[in-house]
Design an enzyme around this catalytic site. Structure first.
Site, PDB file in Angstrom:
ATOM      1  N   HIS A 103      -7.803  -5.425  -0.147  1.00  0.00           N
ATOM      2  CA  HIS A 103      -6.410  -4.836  -0.017  1.00  0.00           C
ATOM      3  C   HIS A 103      -5.638  -5.212   1.194  1.00  0.00           C
ATOM      4  CE1 HIS A 103      -3.688  -1.716  -0.470  1.00  0.00           C
ATOM      5  NE2 HIS A 103      -3.837  -1.143   0.564  1.00  0.00           N
ATOM      6  N   ASP A 104      -6.163  -5.449   2.268  1.00  0.00           N
ATOM      7  CA  ASP A 104      -5.509  -5.878   3.529  1.00  0.00           C
ATOM      8  C   ASP A 104      -4.782  -7.003   3.378  1.00  0.00           C
ATOM      9  OD1 ASP A 104      -5.548  -3.804   4.988  1.00  0.00           O
ATOM     10  OD2 ASP A 104      -7.311  -4.277   6.382  1.00  0.00           O
ATOM     11  N   SER A 137       0.914  -1.182  -0.032  1.00  0.00           N
ATOM     12  CA  SER A 137      -0.219   0.037  -0.064  1.00  0.00           C
ATOM     13  C   SER A 137       0.890   1.250   0.169  1.00  0.00           C
ATOM     14  CB  SER A 137      -0.635   0.052   1.245  1.00  0.00           C
ATOM     15  OG  SER A 137      -1.994   0.908   1.033  1.00  0.00           O
ATOM     16  N   ASP A 152      -8.470  -6.959  -4.444  1.00  0.00           N
ATOM     17  CA  ASP A 152      -8.100  -5.678  -4.051  1.00  0.00           C
ATOM     18  C   ASP A 152      -8.596  -4.635  -5.109  1.00  0.00           C
ATOM     19  OD1 ASP A 152      -6.883  -3.136  -3.382  1.00  0.00           O
ATOM     20  OD2 ASP A 152      -4.593  -4.058  -3.312  1.00  0.00           O
ATOM     21  N   ARG A 156     -11.888   6.631   9.729  1.00  0.00           N
ATOM     22  CA  ARG A 156     -11.267   5.178   9.828  1.00  0.00           C
ATOM     23  C   ARG A 156     -12.089   4.205   9.341  1.00  0.00           C
ATOM     24  NH1 ARG A 156      -6.974   1.807   9.284  1.00  0.00           N
ATOM     25  NH2 ARG A 156      -7.501   0.092  10.851  1.00  0.00           N
TER      26      ARG A 156
END
Lengths: 395, 211
Positions: free
Chosen positions: A368-369, A162, A335, A232
């Site tokens: 994505h994580d 990222s 992602d 967040r």
């Protein structure tokens, strides 16, 4: 290295981990892309493993937006494992029995490196919004200053996902001779309009919180925790995939058998996001969030490189021309924040300059994580690449 | 090394050593559909070649990365257009052209990217194939073509003469042909194969130069 000091504290850390802060004094300013010279600058970092005699086994791991220097030790605030605990450690793919691993908190951060919470020497008060706007290039320039201060001429590997991956790419473009191998993971050579849009939502949530006080909340009783938590929550959704959300939560209800016809957290996903938001507030600074998201938004490696070369325009390939770095680019199928097409653009640019590049698109539904999670294909890829690069480097 | 991944097992294929013989030492080579990287490893270790691979399967890509080879996960049918003109001295396509969606386009791209192109494939014009079809009236299953018609990845089978006809269309000159026989024999000749070669070679390797 006059006027520079290093404080070392090894207590309470995971085995072999060292917590350090390096201070660059007024005589060693950090030149920022905005034109500002920032001084003094403190950089908080962790190291794992031992630097070998010829200083050739150093690996720099670069953290993502909300990460910090605690890559592979217990986090002092949250008590949780480091963000890349799965990847960095004894016997792990980035093996601290073989390599000396460094992880720095980025400039603009809030875990010990100079950022908006630091004291502005001009006013003796926290910088707040007086802190200069920073870029990914500035983060990497600060990292390079520390790497140089540690006496390391060339990093064996620079790796990260990222925003960390953006730093990896920036390292390879700005300091190609100082990077032997590089692993940009789940990243892009420029921030897309969609990504900028999501970041803007987060920033507006923070700025809309009355406690934000135009960034001057430090020293007051109030803190923009609601705004930061909303930022967040919104961002967290973008780190996951639809499939992962569905598998984890579906439409399951939280501690109840029926909906309440109100705005409580009826659904597990709501409860989860609220928890993510509230715990984030305990460890992250709202102004840092503004600065770091801005740095990512500004990132455009092709344009940045052209500007530094004094050109109006340039291609991404120009940023890598002549590189001898060995690259391993990785992306994840699910992602949607940094999709495979972004990684492919990097690979095309590297191909165009005949760089030594491998590319793997890893099948995963974790979004994505995935680069932070248990993803065996990623482990195998990194293990294989690091091992082969070490052989090529004679390590 | 504490936690090294074991090296993948070596494939053994008759044509790889012959292909390596055709490659100039020290050349830049792209191996399209490089599998587990066996050929690239031979080229690197024995011919000091600067090699790159393109491979579709995750298993193959990981095996290549573990061997220290540069490999890009991708599809020969769609991804060759990303490579610049004349980026390589040699572009190799071994035992893959019959499995591509669009062999003509793949070959066109290879001729654009490489100074020279090496292609190997099973020969559908081999006498046993012809005899099988003639006698049994059914698609042949041979050691080189080991699939039933309904499960085969080989969707574009051709004979050696079919292939050289395509080369003519694309303006590629056949410099060398290596005819591989059933018993591992190899017969190298300049130029395209003749009638006899087309009937007796089980596999063939072509070294092409774009005009």
């Amino acid at each position: 290295m006059t006027n520079a000091e290093t404080i070392t504290d090894t207590e309470g850390q995971a085995s072999g981990a060292q917590a350090c802060v390096h201070r660059f004094g007024m005589d060693q300013p950090l030149q920022l892309d905005s034109g500002v010279k920032l001084a003094p600058v403190e950089i908080a970092y962790q190291t794992y493993g031992t630097l070998n005699a010829d200083k050739s086994n150093a690996v720099l791991v670069c953290h993502a937006l909300t990460g910090d220097q605690h890559a592979a030790n217990r986090h002092p605030v949250t008590g949780k494992d480091g963000w890349w605990n799965r990847m960095v450690g004894p016997g792990r793919p980035i093996d601290t029995d073989r390599f000396f691993v460094i992880c720095q908190n980025v400039i603009g951060g809030c875990s010990g490196t100079t950022g908006p919470t630091a004291i502005n020497p001009a006013t003796d008060k926290p910088y707040g919004l007086e802190f200069p706007v920073i870029t990914i290039g500035d983060m990497v320039r600060a990292q390079a200053m520390l790497v140089e201060a540690l006496g390391i001429e060339q990093l064996f590997c620079v790796a990260g996902g990222s925003m960390g991956g953006m730093q990896v790419l920036e390292w390879c473009a700005s300091y190609p001779e100082r990077v032997f191998s590089a692993m940009p993971i789940a990243t892009a050579a420029r921030h897309s309009a969609q990504n900028i849009a999501f970041h803007e939502v987060g920033r507006q949530a923070i700025m809309a919180d009355p406690n934000w006080q135009a960034g001057a909340y430090d020293g007051s009783d109030a803190y923009p925790s609601k705004g930061l938590a909303v930022a967040r929550m919104a961002a967290h959704i973008t780190y996951l995939s639809e499939a992962a959300l569905h598998r984890k939560f579906g439409r399951n209800l939280q501690d109840r058998d029926a909906v309440t016809y109100g705005f409580d957290a009826d659904f597990q996903i709501e409860s989860y996001l609220r928890y993510q938001g509230s715990t984030f507030v305990d460890r992250f600074d709202a102004n840092s969030y503004l600065y770091i998201t801005r740095a990512m938004d500004y990132f455009d490696l092709a344009a940045d490189h052209a500007r530094r070369m004094g050109c109006d325009t340039g291609t991404l390939a120009d940023a890598f021309r002549g590189t001898e770095t060995r690259f391993c680019v990785a992306s994840f199928t699910s992602d949607w924040l940094y999709p495979t097409s972004e990684s492919r653009q990097v690979v095309h640019a590297l191909n165009a300059v005949a760089a030594n590049v491998s590319f793997v698109e890893i099948e995963s539904d974790k979004g994505h994580d995935a680069f932070l999670l248990d993803e065996p294909e990623l482990h195998d890829t990194i293990l294989g690449f690091i091992g082969a690069s070490a052989r090529a480097r004679g390590l | 090394m504490a936690a090294a991944m074991p090296a993948p097992p070596r494939a053994t294929r008759a044509d790889l050593a012959r292909i390596a013989d055709l490659v100039t030492p020290g050349a830049r080579v792209l191996d399209v559909g490089c599998g587990d990287g066996h050929l690239l490893e031979i080229l690197r270790d024995e011919r000091k070649v600067d090699g790159r691979g393109l491979e579709l399967s995750q298993t193959g890509v990981n095996a290549c990365v573990a061997r220290g080879l540069s490999v890009i996960q991708g599809d020969a049918d769609t991804d060759l257009e990303d490579y610049p003109d004349r980026a390589f001295d040699f572009v190799v396509l071994s035992q893959t052209i019959q499995a591509t969606q669009n062999p003509r386009e793949v070959l066109t791209q290879m001729l654009r990217i490489g100074e020279r192109v090496i292609v190997s494939f099973p020969n559908f014009g081999h006498w046993k194939v012809r005899a099988h079809l003639a006698l049994h009236g059914r698609m042949p299953v041979t050691p080189a073509l080991g699939y039933e018609w309904w499960e085969t990845p080989n969707i574009h089978l051709c004979t050696l003469r079919d292939f050289t006809a395509l080369c003519d269309v694309l303006g590629a000159r056949v410099e060398t042909t290596v005819l591989l026989g059933m018993n591992g024999s190899a017969d190298t000749k300049n130029g395209p194969p003749g009638w006899w070669g087309n009937a007796t070679a089980e596999q063939a390797i072509f070294l092409l130069r774009s005009r």
